[in-house]
Design a protein around this motif. Structure first.
Motif, PDB file in Angstrom:
ATOM      1  N   PHE A 113       0.872  -1.171   0.000  1.00 21.79           N
ATOM      2  CA  PHE A 113       0.000   0.000   0.000  1.00 21.79           C
ATOM      3  C   PHE A 113       0.913   1.225   0.000  1.00 21.79           C
ATOM      4  O   PHE A 113       1.428   1.643   1.019  1.00 21.79           O
ATOM      5  N   ALA A 114       1.146   1.777  -1.201  1.00 22.16           N
ATOM      6  CA  ALA A 114       2.017   2.946  -1.373  1.00 22.16           C
ATOM      7  C   ALA A 114       1.201   4.193  -1.034  1.00 22.16           C
ATOM      8  O   ALA A 114       0.633   4.852  -1.908  1.00 22.16           O
ATOM      9  N   ASN A 115       1.181   4.497   0.237  1.00 23.76           N
ATOM     10  CA  ASN A 115       0.271   5.507   0.765  1.00 23.76           C
ATOM     11  C   ASN A 115       0.971   6.809   1.140  1.00 23.76           C
ATOM     12  O   ASN A 115       0.312   7.842   1.279  1.00 23.76           O
ATOM     13  N   ALA A 116       2.290   6.799   1.298  1.00 23.46           N
ATOM     14  CA  ALA A 116       2.999   8.009   1.737  1.00 23.46           C
ATOM     15  C   ALA A 116       2.766   9.150   0.752  1.00 23.46           C
ATOM     16  O   ALA A 116       2.853   8.970  -0.467  1.00 23.46           O
ATOM     17  N   GLY A 117       2.460  10.313   1.287  1.00 19.61           N
ATOM     18  CA  GLY A 117       2.222  11.458   0.421  1.00 19.61           C
ATOM     19  C   GLY A 117       2.376  12.753   1.194  1.00 19.61           C
ATOM     20  O   GLY A 117       2.360  12.777   2.420  1.00 19.61           O
ATOM     21  N   THR A 118       2.514  13.834   0.454  1.00 21.66           N
ATOM     22  CA  THR A 118       2.624  15.151   1.072  1.00 21.66           C
ATOM     23  C   THR A 118       1.965  16.168   0.162  1.00 21.66           C
ATOM     24  O   THR A 118       1.779  15.924  -1.036  1.00 21.66           O
ATOM     25  N   GLY A 119       1.611  17.308   0.722  1.00 23.49           N
ATOM     26  CA  GLY A 119       1.000  18.362  -0.079  1.00 23.49           C
ATOM     27  C   GLY A 119       0.966  19.664   0.688  1.00 23.49           C
ATOM     28  O   GLY A 119       0.835  19.666   1.917  1.00 23.49           O
ATOM     29  N   PHE A 123       6.717  16.126  -5.616  1.00 24.76           N
ATOM     30  CA  PHE A 123       6.934  15.070  -6.601  1.00 24.76           C
ATOM     31  C   PHE A 123       7.922  14.008  -6.106  1.00 24.76           C
ATOM     32  O   PHE A 123       7.797  12.838  -6.474  1.00 24.76           O
ATOM     33  N   ASP A 124       8.870  14.407  -5.262  1.00 22.62           N
ATOM     34  CA  ASP A 124       9.802  13.412  -4.699  1.00 22.62           C
ATOM     35  C   ASP A 124       9.052  12.370  -3.877  1.00 22.62           C
ATOM     36  O   ASP A 124       9.358  11.175  -3.942  1.00 22.62           O
ATOM     37  N   THR A 125       8.080  12.809  -3.099  1.00 16.20           N
ATOM     38  CA  THR A 125       7.326  11.877  -2.258  1.00 16.20           C
ATOM     39  C   THR A 125       6.210  11.201  -3.044  1.00 16.20           C
ATOM     40  O   THR A 125       6.108   9.967  -3.073  1.00 16.20           O
ATOM     41  N   ASN A 126       5.367  12.002  -3.678  1.00 14.80           N
ATOM     42  CA  ASN A 126       4.132  11.464  -4.253  1.00 14.80           C
ATOM     43  C   ASN A 126       4.339  10.667  -5.533  1.00 14.80           C
ATOM     44  O   ASN A 126       3.576   9.722  -5.795  1.00 14.80           O
ATOM     45  N   VAL A 127       5.330  11.024  -6.325  1.00 12.85           N
ATOM     46  CA  VAL A 127       5.547  10.331  -7.602  1.00 12.85           C
ATOM     47  C   VAL A 127       6.795   9.451  -7.536  1.00 12.85           C
ATOM     48  O   VAL A 127       6.713   8.223  -7.658  1.00 12.85           O
ATOM     49  N   GLY A 152      -0.689 -11.116  -5.717  1.00 17.67           N
ATOM     50  CA  GLY A 152      -0.297  -9.932  -4.959  1.00 17.67           C
ATOM     51  C   GLY A 152      -1.105  -8.709  -5.361  1.00 17.67           C
ATOM     52  O   GLY A 152      -1.569  -8.593  -6.498  1.00 17.67           O
ATOM     53  N   SER A 153      -1.255  -7.789  -4.423  1.00 14.22           N
ATOM     54  CA  SER A 153      -2.031  -6.570  -4.657  1.00 14.22           C
ATOM     55  C   SER A 153      -1.197  -5.344  -4.350  1.00 14.22           C
ATOM     56  O   SER A 153      -0.601  -5.236  -3.270  1.00 14.22           O
ATOM     57  N   ILE A 154      -1.177  -4.406  -5.291  1.00 11.45           N
ATOM     58  CA  ILE A 154      -0.506  -3.123  -5.130  1.00 11.45           C
ATOM     59  C   ILE A 154      -1.582  -2.049  -5.102  1.00 11.45           C
ATOM     60  O   ILE A 154      -2.428  -1.984  -5.995  1.00 11.45           O
ATOM     61  N   ILE A 155      -1.555  -1.221  -4.073  1.00 20.43           N
ATOM     62  CA  ILE A 155      -2.545  -0.151  -3.917  1.00 20.43           C
ATOM     63  C   ILE A 155      -1.794   1.170  -3.839  1.00 20.43           C
ATOM     64  O   ILE A 155      -0.852   1.318  -3.055  1.00 20.43           O
ATOM     65  N   LEU A 156      -2.207   2.123  -4.645  1.00 19.48           N
ATOM     66  CA  LEU A 156      -1.602   3.452  -4.655  1.00 19.48           C
ATOM     67  C   LEU A 156      -2.612   4.459  -4.104  1.00 19.48           C
ATOM     68  O   LEU A 156      -3.794   4.387  -4.440  1.00 19.48           O
ATOM     69  N   THR A 157      -2.159   5.386  -3.290  1.00 24.20           N
ATOM     70  CA  THR A 157      -3.063   6.415  -2.790  1.00 24.20           C
ATOM     71  C   THR A 157      -3.088   7.593  -3.751  1.00 24.20           C
ATOM     72  O   THR A 157      -2.084   8.276  -3.955  1.00 24.20           O
ATOM     73  N   GLY A 158      -4.253   7.797  -4.343  1.00 19.89           N
ATOM     74  CA  GLY A 158      -4.489   8.961  -5.186  1.00 19.89           C
ATOM     75  C   GLY A 158      -5.171  10.048  -4.373  1.00 19.89           C
ATOM     76  O   GLY A 158      -4.929  10.199  -3.177  1.00 19.89           O
ATOM     77  N   ALA A 204      -1.475  17.653  -9.628  1.00 20.40           N
ATOM     78  CA  ALA A 204      -0.773  17.047 -10.759  1.00 20.40           C
ATOM     79  C   ALA A 204      -0.056  15.770 -10.332  1.00 20.40           C
ATOM     80  O   ALA A 204      -0.025  14.780 -11.075  1.00 20.40           O
ATOM     81  N   SER A 205       0.506  15.770  -9.130  1.00 25.96           N
ATOM     82  CA  SER A 205       1.201  14.569  -8.659  1.00 25.96           C
ATOM     83  C   SER A 205       0.226  13.412  -8.475  1.00 25.96           C
ATOM     84  O   SER A 205       0.561  12.253  -8.762  1.00 25.96           O
ATOM     85  N   LYS A 206      -0.985  13.702  -8.028  1.00 26.03           N
ATOM     86  CA  LYS A 206      -1.963  12.643  -7.824  1.00 26.03           C
ATOM     87  C   LYS A 206      -2.574  12.177  -9.151  1.00 26.03           C
ATOM     88  O   LYS A 206      -2.940  11.003  -9.293  1.00 26.03           O
ATOM     89  N   ALA A 207      -2.653  13.068 -10.127  1.00 24.22           N
ATOM     90  CA  ALA A 207      -3.055  12.640 -11.471  1.00 24.22           C
ATOM     91  C   ALA A 207      -1.991  11.704 -12.049  1.00 24.22           C
ATOM     92  O   ALA A 207      -2.309  10.723 -12.739  1.00 24.22           O
TER      93      ALA A 207
END
Length: 244
Positions: free
Chosen positions: A85-91, A108-112, A130-136, A152-155
């Motif tokens: 679960f690639a959930n780490a993000g910042t904004g 962009f360093d964190t989110n992308v 296996g399951s990969i989940i990305l946080t948008g 833009a990073s979440k797009a």
């Protein structure tokens, strides 16, 4: 028996907010979870709550050496990995005309970049099922004033899932995006204050912000066999915010 019984999961940004709520739900469903985050104090607090079926590794998703340590710990203790679960993000806010290079790099360093590295380094440990989940984010669809770099990073994250689903053909791995709307995490409450929370609640058809546990429940669905015929999809858990 839970729907994630015997599964091993990594959750980045797992010490607080949505990541921690997902970790709690994964463990309740039978998974063993490694939470990864930058702040040791928050990781320690998460472990105290999550109990014996959790481990914590400190580091940043944009640092390859930190991620190598994370996956080395997973391999040493559990041998293989079922869920990422690639959930780490910042904004943060910055209006057009005022956007700095530092602002772009931080987001962009964190989110992308961080999302790409998190998933790519996990692949050798993952296999069929296996399951990969990305946080948008709902902002990746709608945009938001002063949040253009974040939106833009979440797009970009949304397109990573589309492209990776093609790259992963034949592997048995699935990749999907979980896109929350306004969620009442500790960070959001602190950043928005009481007035800001009311504004976001009023923008949402359900007239409230999400509880992190509600997002964690959908992450558990995407991690489980109940979503076995889903890949390249985006699941909006936003109270209708980006749907109208």
């Amino acid at each position: 028996m839970g729907k994630l019984e015997g599964k091993v999961a990594v959750i980045t940004g797992g010490a607080t907010g949505i990541g921690r709520a997902a970790a709690r739900r994964f463990i309740d469903e039978g998974a063993f979870v490694f939470v990864f985050g930058r702040r040791q104090a928050a990781l320690d607090a998460a472990l105290a709550e999550l109990g014996p079926n959790a481990r914590a590794v400190q580091g940043s998703v944009s640092d390859e050496a930190d991620l190598d340590r994370l996956y080395a710990a997973v391999k040493a203790e559990r041998g293989a990995l079922d869920i990422v679960f690639a959930n780490a993000g910042t904004g943060s806010q910055s209006r057009l005309g005022e956007i700095s290079v530092e602002h772009i790099d931080e987001i962009f360093d964190t989110n992308v970049k961080g999302t790409i590295l998190t998933v790519q380094k996990a692949l050798p440990m993952m296999g069929k099922g296996g399951s990969i989940i990305l946080t948008g984010s709902s902002a990746g669809t709608t945009g938001a004033p002063a949040f253009s770099a974040y939106s833009a990073s979440k797009a970009a994250v949304r397109n990573l899932a589309r492209s990776w689903a093609e790259d992963l053909k034949g592997t048995g791995l699935r990749v999907n995006v979980l896109s929350p709307g306004a969620t009442a995490t500790e960070l959001a409450k602190e950043a928005l204050g009481e007035a800001g929370q009311k504004v976001f609640a009023a923008m949402t058809p359900l007239q409230r912000m999400a509880d992190p546990a509600e997002i964690g429940a959908v992450a558990a669905f995407l991690a489980s066999g109940d979503s076995s015929f889903m890949t390249a999809s985006e699941v909006a858990v936003d109270g209708g915010l980006a749907q109208l």
